[in-house]
Design a protein around this motif. Structure first.
Motif, PDB file in Angstrom:
ATOM      1  N   GLU A 248      -3.089   4.048   9.866  1.00  0.00           N
ATOM      2  CA  GLU A 248      -3.293   3.911   8.420  1.00  0.00           C
ATOM      3  C   GLU A 248      -3.911   2.560   8.088  1.00  0.00           C
ATOM      4  O   GLU A 248      -4.034   2.193   6.929  1.00  0.00           O
ATOM      5  N   SER A 323       1.950   4.034   2.255  1.00  0.00           N
ATOM      6  CA  SER A 323       1.204   4.827   3.237  1.00  0.00           C
ATOM      7  C   SER A 323       2.033   6.048   3.620  1.00  0.00           C
ATOM      8  O   SER A 323       3.253   6.076   3.458  1.00  0.00           O
ATOM      9  N   PRO A 324       1.380   7.104   4.123  1.00  0.00           N
ATOM     10  CA  PRO A 324       2.128   8.310   4.497  1.00  0.00           C
ATOM     11  C   PRO A 324       3.282   8.039   5.451  1.00  0.00           C
ATOM     12  O   PRO A 324       4.344   8.653   5.334  1.00  0.00           O
ATOM     13  N   ARG A 327       6.116   6.369   3.582  1.00  0.00           N
ATOM     14  CA  ARG A 327       6.832   7.325   2.732  1.00  0.00           C
ATOM     15  C   ARG A 327       7.818   8.185   3.522  1.00  0.00           C
ATOM     16  O   ARG A 327       8.722   8.794   2.935  1.00  0.00           O
TER      17      ARG A 327
END
Length: 408
Positions: A248, A323-324, A327
């Motif tokens: 990311e 960011s994914p 999360r």
């Protein structure tokens, strides 16, 4: 875990990760407990056109015994066959996948000074071959669950359930779902990340300034030709690949020896089987001058005292707090994942391909320009929900991050 999902993941690593070329050799480096997945990975590699798949096995428990019982001299020896193998790889340029699955603190208690001395003795012998391969071959660091690692992350679950939970987290982080084509998903991800790097490259910042309530107060200069990179990259021969899955980060190589202030780690760092926690590093005139850690200080000492370049920085990486991977709300105790949930920096060696025009420059020219050189490259996380990062150009400030997220 469903073998269909594991096979989709294996296919992703081979095709979008290292992007194996027809007839090319693939070297896979993995722990012995990874064997069931290695069968799938090998099958997918051959289906993608690999000419040969070679597996290099390791075992953390055996490594611990070697480090404990063997002398520095014995551990440091580079056997003739090792050097011959490195020479052949530097000439043939096989693709390489390293699968992380180790216990994050599986080497706790091992003498860190001993490990440092071994690294210092072996590196000068192997370094010329590593430099010859730089930017010329496809490589990938990815992960699969190890039992001890899974239990470290999910201590309240039985081992099988913890491993299942970690597989699910890895699939999610790497865009592997039951219904999608993960290779196509990564193509779109690479496109979006490249757009963000283009925005930063257009700014041509002189330096970045970092501040947060945890105690980070830091300034770091960039080279005039520092290049922000993200997602995938190309070999000098033009082959596109993704070196990290997941990723990311948008990252660059800073100017060697031009930074000031304090960096405070926001997450634990697992380094060679040892956890380092609650640490900070103070920089003056571009070099680390003071540091401390609540846990693992001996390991931190070993990193920063590896060589002169280890006291300087080789990477600045920007990752939003939402960011994914962030999360997911998980602490992986693994840099591959935790660095993609947080802004981070890297101690030591810089990336030569993060310089505009690197393709036409020698390594010596890149080092003279300001790329740091070291036998180590160790990322540690500094991102927090209140982190601000300001880019400065010709005395003008531009917010890059506000409250831990993109402002640009």
């Amino acid at each position: 875990m469903n073998k269909t999902m594991q096979r989709k993941y294996a296919r992703l690593l081979v095709r979008a990760g290292v992007n194996i070329q027809k007839g090319q050799t693939l070297i896979v480096r993995a722990q012995t407990e990874s064997y069931p997945f290695i069968e799938l990975l090998t099958d997918e590699a051959y289906k993608a056109g690999a000419g040969d798949v070679q597996i290099e096995w390791s075992n953390q428990t055996l490594s611990r015994l070697h480090y404990r019982h063997r002398s520095v001299t014995a551990l440091s020896r580079v056997h003739p066959w090792e050097e011959a193998k490195m020479k052949e790889e530097s000439e043939q340029l096989p693709a390489a996948i390293r699968l992380v699955s180790e216990d994050p603190d599986g080497l706790r208690g091992i003498n860190q000074e001993k490990l440092k001395k071994v690294r210092q003795k072996r590196y000068p012998i192997l370094r010329p071959y590593q430099e010859q391969m730089e930017n010329k071959y496809q490589w990938l660091v990815a992960a699969i669950p190890g039992k001890a690692w899974a239990k470290k992350m999910f201590p309240g679950l039985r081992t099988s359930a913890a491993v299942e939970k970690l597989w699910e987290a890895i699939f999610e982080a790497c865009l592997v779902t039951k219904d999608n084509d993960p290779v196509a998903a990564w193509e779109e991800k690479d496109r979006l990340m490249e757009e963000k790097s283009r925005v930063l490259n257009a700014c041509r910042f002189d330096y970045l300034e970092y501040k947060n309530a945890l105690g980070t107060d830091f300034r770091c200069h960039l080279m005039p030709r520092s290049l922000w990179c993200a997602g995938g990259e190309k070999t000098l021969g033009g082959v596109f690949f993704n070196p990290n899955m997941p990723t990311e980060e948008v990252f660059t190589t800073p100017m060697k020896g031009k930074c000031e202030g304090r960096l405070v780690a926001s997450m634990p760092l697992s380094y060679q089987g040892v956890l380092i926690e609650g640490f900070y590093i103070d920089y003056k005139d571009g070099k680390a001058v003071a540091w401390d850690a609540k846990v693992g200080k001996e390991a931190l000492d070993g990193i920063l005292q590896s060589d002169e370049g280890a006291k300087m920085l080789g990477e600045l990486a920007l990752v939003p707090v939402n960011s994914p991977i962030s999360r997911q709300g998980l602490l992986y105790y693994c840099t591959l994942f935790d660095e993609n949930a947080s802004c981070h920096v890297a101690i030591g060696r810089g990336y030569t391909n993060c310089v505009e025009g690197f393709e036409d420059m020698t390594r010596e020219e890149l080092l003279d320009m300001g790329v740091n050189d070291s036998q180590v490259h160790v990322d540690f996380m500094i991102g927090t929900p209140d982190l601000t990062i300001t880019g400065w150009k010709d005395g003008k400030a531009t917010p890059v991050f506000v409250n831990g997220d993109w402002a640009i």
